[in-house]
Write a protein that holds these residues in place. Structure first.
Motif, short mmCIF file in Angstrom:
data_model
loop_
_atom_site.label_atom_id
_atom_site.label_comp_id
_atom_site.label_asym_id
_atom_site.label_seq_id
_atom_site.Cartn_x
_atom_site.Cartn_y
_atom_site.Cartn_z
N TRP A 65 45.86 31.31 38.39
CA TRP A 65 46.88 30.27 38.63
C TRP A 65 47.84 30.69 39.75
O TRP A 65 48.10 29.93 40.67
CB TRP A 65 47.63 30.00 37.32
CG TRP A 65 48.53 28.80 37.32
CD1 TRP A 65 49.88 28.82 37.19
CD2 TRP A 65 48.16 27.41 37.44
NE1 TRP A 65 50.38 27.52 37.21
CE2 TRP A 65 49.35 26.65 37.36
CE3 TRP A 65 46.94 26.74 37.60
CZ2 TRP A 65 49.36 25.25 37.44
CZ3 TRP A 65 46.96 25.35 37.68
CH2 TRP A 65 48.15 24.63 37.61
N ARG A 112 50.74 30.33 31.56
CA ARG A 112 50.11 29.10 32.05
C ARG A 112 50.92 28.34 33.09
O ARG A 112 50.57 27.23 33.45
CB ARG A 112 49.70 28.16 30.90
CG ARG A 112 48.69 28.79 29.95
CD ARG A 112 48.05 27.78 29.04
NE ARG A 112 46.78 27.34 29.57
CZ ARG A 112 46.36 26.09 29.55
NH1 ARG A 112 47.10 25.15 29.01
NH2 ARG A 112 45.19 25.77 30.04
N ASP A 113 52.03 28.91 33.56
CA ASP A 113 52.68 28.33 34.74
C ASP A 113 53.41 29.43 35.50
O ASP A 113 54.51 29.23 36.02
CB ASP A 113 53.62 27.19 34.36
CG ASP A 113 53.76 26.16 35.50
OD1 ASP A 113 53.02 26.25 36.49
OD2 ASP A 113 54.62 25.26 35.39
N TRP A 147 50.11 26.90 45.22
CA TRP A 147 51.38 27.63 45.04
C TRP A 147 51.71 28.53 46.22
O TRP A 147 52.53 29.41 46.11
CB TRP A 147 51.38 28.44 43.74
CG TRP A 147 50.98 27.64 42.56
CD1 TRP A 147 49.99 27.93 41.66
CD2 TRP A 147 51.54 26.39 42.13
NE1 TRP A 147 49.90 26.96 40.72
CE2 TRP A 147 50.84 25.99 40.97
CE3 TRP A 147 52.57 25.56 42.61
CZ2 TRP A 147 51.13 24.81 40.30
CZ3 TRP A 147 52.85 24.38 41.93
CH2 TRP A 147 52.14 24.03 40.80
N TRP A 167 44.77 21.94 38.23
CA TRP A 167 45.71 21.25 39.11
C TRP A 167 45.18 19.86 39.46
O TRP A 167 45.93 18.89 39.55
CB TRP A 167 45.97 22.11 40.33
CG TRP A 167 46.96 21.53 41.30
CD1 TRP A 167 46.75 21.31 42.61
CD2 TRP A 167 48.30 21.10 41.03
NE1 TRP A 167 47.87 20.76 43.19
CE2 TRP A 167 48.84 20.61 42.24
CE3 TRP A 167 49.10 21.05 39.88
CZ2 TRP A 167 50.13 20.10 42.34
CZ3 TRP A 167 50.39 20.53 39.97
CH2 TRP A 167 50.89 20.08 41.18
N ASN A 174 58.49 29.20 40.02
CA ASN A 174 58.89 29.35 38.62
C ASN A 174 59.44 30.73 38.30
O ASN A 174 59.55 31.09 37.14
CB ASN A 174 57.70 29.07 37.69
CG ASN A 174 57.67 27.61 37.26
OD1 ASN A 174 58.59 26.85 37.55
ND2 ASN A 174 56.62 27.22 36.56
#
Lengths: 136, 334
Positions: free
Chosen positions: B240, B206-207, B246, B292, B212
């Motif tokens: 995502w 989930r991220d 991103w 988001w 990351n």
């Protein structure tokens, strides 16, 4: 009545001085904050310049979608009625009242509202413009 | 902010490390806070254990935990399982649940080499000489992560969030706001009508996105920030990493500003054995932008309510239009 220069003119002049004189002189660690200040001034400047026109256009489209008779509203009254109509539209979308053929006109309205908003908040993100992205 | 370098704290930390690692002699060579992490603090910790140098990261709460985020003990448990499942992630080494050591709970993990910053990874060619290769490594790694199933022992604290749960969750948040957001409502309704009939449920990060993960010598070194995992539809993680927000310096490259989908999806399909259709990709990208948008509204809310006045949070409110435009584009010809 206030004297000239008015808010819009003051914002433009202040932003210009900030961008040409302050920003280049900032140390690296303050550069990001400097860029954010320049961006905030630019948004405020465009918002003042646009005035009530985008809200007025949004209101007239909403009247059509919600079968309401448009009234010559302005200022706080316009924004109050607009907020209420947007709540109604949101509720009707959630309830599925725009699922069928009705969706075309509604989505077209949403697209125009979003583009009018972007013309103030981030014109670079408008379709056909150079797609640069602000990311965190 | 915690000061771990206060001499008494440093002494207690040294004793904890010696005990946890089973070392006769332990001494802290270096301890300094790393950049980033408004919610959690990461400290670079170099320790000499019986004459051997270890490079670690100490991860601890910076302040009161945010909603929806795991506790350090839960994050430690997740990392243990991810690492054991051959997912590229820092190996978790020691968990400290005794608040008398530093005043807060923390854990220690391996310090992986590499660069995470999204604007660098998407801009500096020397960091990623072969972006297609990096995208394939990210895809294979994500496929391995998605092999962790809800039956996995030790992860009972994770909630299950399938498409309809996400929709209900975002709607309940929008219902707390005084202003209505018709574009977000349209996106949510579209996701409701087009919700997948059959959903597989796996562990999801989930991220999982640019910013990351660490890139070292052009390769994936490890995935960071295991704060928000759940059980859910594995395609949510793919939506995502493909979301516009991103892509940093390269909005034209769908997969996290690194590569196009052709370098990512086939490899994910090969390793996972799962098919990802263009419709699936659109669906989960819409969901990603909805998520988001909700995060952006929460951030600007912190500024507007006066709890956390900040120019950065204030300007977050003005990215909403971009997200809404993306939702309108993805929900297609009307």
């Amino acid at each position: 009545m206030n004297d000239r220069p008015y808010a819009r003119e003051l914002l433009a002049t202040a932003r210009d001085a900030f961008s040409t004189e302050i920003l280049p002189a900032l140390p690296e660690r303050l550069r990001y904050t400097g860029l954010m200040i320049a961006n905030a001034l630019a948004i405020a400047q465009r918002e003042v310049a646009a005035g009530d026109a985008p809200a007025r256009a949004e209101y007239e489209r909403l009247c059509k979608l919600l079968s309401e008779r448009p009234a010559p509203l302005a200022g706080d009254r316009l924004y109050g009625v607009l907020a209420g109509y947007n709540r109604r539209l949101a509720d009707e979308i959630r309830a599925g009242r725009f699922d069928g053929k009705e969706s075309a006109a509604m989505v077209e309205h949403l697209r125009r509202t979003t583009e009018e908003k972007l013309a103030v908040s981030n014109p670079k993100a408008l379709p056909g413009k150079n797609q640069s992205q602000e990311s965190t | 902010m915690t000061n771990l370098n206060d001499p008494a704290t440093r002494q207690r930390l040294t004793e904890f490390v010696a005990r946890a690692a089973g070392a006769r002699n332990a001494s802290i060579i270096a301890l300094e806070q790393m950049s980033g992490g408004a919610v959690q603090e990461n400290w670079a910790l170099d320790v000499d254990l019986d004459g051997e140098l270890r490079r670690w990261v100490l991860r601890t709460d910076a302040r009161a935990a945010v909603r929806e985020s795991l506790t350090r003990a839960q994050e430690y448990a997740v990392l243990k399982i991810a690492h054991a499942s051959n997912v590229f992630a820092p190996e978790p080494l020691h968990l400290c649940e005794d608040p008398s050591v530093t005043g807060r709970l923390f854990f220690i993990m391996q310090r992986l080499p590499g660069v995470a910053a999204g604007h660098r990874v998407t801009r500096e060619e020397k960091l990623v000489p072969d972006p297609g290769q990096l995208a394939r490594e990210l895809a294979a790694n994500l496929a391995r992560l998605h092999r962790i199933k809800p039956t996995q022992p030790g992860l009972g604290f994770l909630k299950t969030m399938l498409a309809r749960d996400d929709i209900a969750h975002y709607r309940s948040y929008l219902d707390t706001l005084s202003q209505a957001y018709p574009v977000l409502e349209w996106g949510l309704r579209w996701c409701e009508v087009n919700a997948p009939q059959r959903q597989e449920t796996t562990f999801i990060h989930r991220d999982y996105r640019t910013g990351n993960f660490l890139v070292h010598d052009g390769h994936l070194s490890g995935v960071l920030d295991w704060e928000f995992p759940a059980f859910g539809n594995p395609l949510e993680d793919i939506g995502w990493i493909c979301a516009r927000c991103w892509r940093f310096a390269r909005p034209d490259l769908t997969v996290g500003g690194i590569a196009g989908v052709e370098d990512f999806i086939p490899e994910y399909e090969r390793v996972s054995g799962r098919h990802v259709s263009p419709q699936d990709l659109d669906y989960w990208q819409v969901m990603a932008h909805l998520r988001w948008a909700v995060i952006a509204l929460q951030q600007v809310g912190r500024h507007l309510s006066g709890t956390d006045p900040s120019l950065e949070l204030a300007l977050t409110g003005h990215i909403l239009g971009q997200l809404e435009l993306e939702i309108l584009n993805l929900t297609g010809d009307t």
